[in-house]
Design a protein around this motif. Structure first.
Motif, PDB file in Angstrom:
ATOM      1  N   GLY A  87      36.372  22.267 -16.805  1.00  0.00           N
ATOM      2  CA  GLY A  87      36.643  23.628 -16.102  1.00  0.00           C
ATOM      3  C   GLY A  87      37.785  24.235 -17.078  1.00  0.00           C
ATOM      4  O   GLY A  87      37.667  25.286 -17.314  1.00  0.00           O
ATOM      5  N   GLY A  88      38.566  23.358 -17.678  1.00  0.00           N
ATOM      6  CA  GLY A  88      39.587  23.749 -18.449  1.00  0.00           C
ATOM      7  C   GLY A  88      39.110  24.447 -19.681  1.00  0.00           C
ATOM      8  O   GLY A  88      39.220  25.596 -20.370  1.00  0.00           O
ATOM      9  N   ARG A  89      38.050  23.678 -20.380  1.00  0.00           N
ATOM     10  CA  ARG A  89      37.542  24.080 -21.477  1.00  0.00           C
ATOM     11  C   ARG A  89      36.546  25.461 -21.144  1.00  0.00           C
ATOM     12  O   ARG A  89      36.534  26.364 -21.992  1.00  0.00           O
ATOM     13  CB  ARG A  89      36.327  23.232 -21.917  1.00  0.00           C
ATOM     14  CG  ARG A  89      35.547  23.798 -23.162  1.00  0.00           C
ATOM     15  CD  ARG A  89      34.605  22.827 -23.786  1.00  0.00           C
ATOM     16  NE  ARG A  89      34.088  23.283 -25.043  1.00  0.00           N
ATOM     17  CZ  ARG A  89      33.077  22.442 -25.743  1.00  0.00           C
ATOM     18  NH1 ARG A  89      33.140  21.370 -25.497  1.00  0.00           N
ATOM     19  NH2 ARG A  89      32.570  23.035 -26.759  1.00  0.00           N
ATOM     20  N   ILE A  90      36.048  25.524 -19.955  1.00  0.00           N
ATOM     21  CA  ILE A  90      35.124  26.960 -19.668  1.00  0.00           C
ATOM     22  C   ILE A  90      36.222  27.855 -19.381  1.00  0.00           C
ATOM     23  O   ILE A  90      35.888  28.954 -20.002  1.00  0.00           O
ATOM     24  CB  ILE A  90      34.488  26.510 -18.237  1.00  0.00           C
ATOM     25  CG1 ILE A  90      33.335  25.773 -18.484  1.00  0.00           C
ATOM     26  CG2 ILE A  90      34.097  27.843 -17.629  1.00  0.00           C
ATOM     27  CD1 ILE A  90      32.740  25.062 -17.201  1.00  0.00           C
ATOM     28  N   VAL A  91      37.457  27.760 -18.962  1.00  0.00           N
ATOM     29  CA  VAL A  91      38.259  28.849 -18.528  1.00  0.00           C
ATOM     30  C   VAL A  91      38.818  29.268 -19.951  1.00  0.00           C
ATOM     31  O   VAL A  91      38.997  30.573 -20.263  1.00  0.00           O
ATOM     32  CB  VAL A  91      39.356  28.871 -17.667  1.00  0.00           C
ATOM     33  CG1 VAL A  91      38.909  28.470 -16.221  1.00  0.00           C
ATOM     34  CG2 VAL A  91      40.361  27.403 -18.020  1.00  0.00           C
ATOM     35  N   LEU A  92      39.045  28.548 -21.116  1.00  0.00           N
ATOM     36  CA  LEU A  92      39.393  28.702 -22.357  1.00  0.00           C
ATOM     37  C   LEU A  92      38.351  29.718 -23.031  1.00  0.00           C
ATOM     38  O   LEU A  92      38.463  30.428 -23.838  1.00  0.00           O
ATOM     39  CB  LEU A  92      39.932  27.694 -23.251  1.00  0.00           C
ATOM     40  CG  LEU A  92      41.191  27.042 -22.967  1.00  0.00           C
ATOM     41  CD1 LEU A  92      41.238  25.635 -23.670  1.00  0.00           C
ATOM     42  CD2 LEU A  92      42.259  27.661 -23.008  1.00  0.00           C
TER      43      LEU A  92
END
Length: 260
Positions: A87-92
């Protein structure tokens, strides 16, 4: 596809995006604290939680598309986002595309070297297989410090200190979510995360990293901040891959203080 979403609290909106595991329930350790200050939207990605799997290819791009579509459908243009792990990758990725507002990414994936990526896949896949094999025993195993240490040493800096209620949704989600395998393939076989040149993201970017993360190694933080030069880096001391497990109060503060 419409993503399942739960809403809590009132105030400026905040969208939460989970990683592999339980869907929105991954945020259970801190969601009520966040909701004391914000209107929280916590989604289930396709094939996780209560959102059915998508019919097409599962990739970081397609998962990001599903969140971008949700933001548009809900009229949440400019919403602050926070994500952990995948999810951190997705928001980035959303920030790179110019979607959303302020962004907080906790221990994001996508910044491995080729060697690190091979180790990640070779260690986490057997862990997922073990959790699936032990699915019926998980409640009792996670109910003891020794059992939590056995199962969660790769994910938490202090697994023995966690409660069963804190970690059991994500562990069960690894075993049960229909898209776990496809999402692992997307992380390990798909392209690495692209960056965003300085001045091109729509809001502030904050990246939080656990000093003892054994999934996305701390050395990867340098790559992440090089690719996202506008980002501020925050270190969680004595913390593994899940800040919401190992440092819930600190994770809550970081999200609230760096999103509007």
């Amino acid at each position: 596809m419409t993503l399942n979403c739960i809403r809590r609290g009132r105030g400026r909106p905040l969208l939460l995006v989970h990683g592999l595991g339980a869907g929105w329930r991954s945020w259970a350790p801190i969601i009520e604290q966040l909701a004391e200050h914000r209107e929280v939207f916590a989604v289930d990605l396709p094939g996780f939680g209560d959102t059915p799997p998508s019919t097409g290819e599962v990739s970081i791009a397609s998962l990001s598309d599903s969140v971008a579509d949700f933001i548009r459908e809900q009229g949440l243009d400019g919403v602050a986002t926070a994500g952990q792990s995948m999810g951190g990758r997705i928001v980035l990725e959303l920030a790179r595309r110019g979607v959303g507002g302020d962004t907080v990414a906790l221990d994001p994936g996508g910044f491995w070297s080729d060697r690190e990526l091979a180790v990640f896949g070779a260690t986490l896949r057997p862990s997922i297989a073990l959790v699936r094999a032990l699915r019926g025993m998980l409640p009792s195993l996670l109910g003891t410090p020794a059992g939590r240490t056995l199962l969660l040493a790769q994910l938490s800096a202090r697994p023995w200190a966690l409660s069963r209620e804190t970690c059991s949704p994500d562990v069960a989600g690894l075993a049960d979510a229909p898209s776990t395998g496809a999402a692992m393939d997307a992380l390990t076989k798909g392209p690495k995360q692209q960056g965003a040149p300085a001045g091109t993201v729509p809001g502030r970017v904050t990246i939080g990293w656990g000093r003892r993360d054994l999934v996305t190694l701390p050395k990867q933080a340098a790559r992440a901040t090089e690719l996202f030069p506008d980002a501020e880096l925050h270190w969680f001391e004595r913390c593994g891959h899940f800040p919401q497990w190992d440092a819930p109060d600190e994770a809550t503060r970081l999200i609230l203080e760096n999103t509007d």
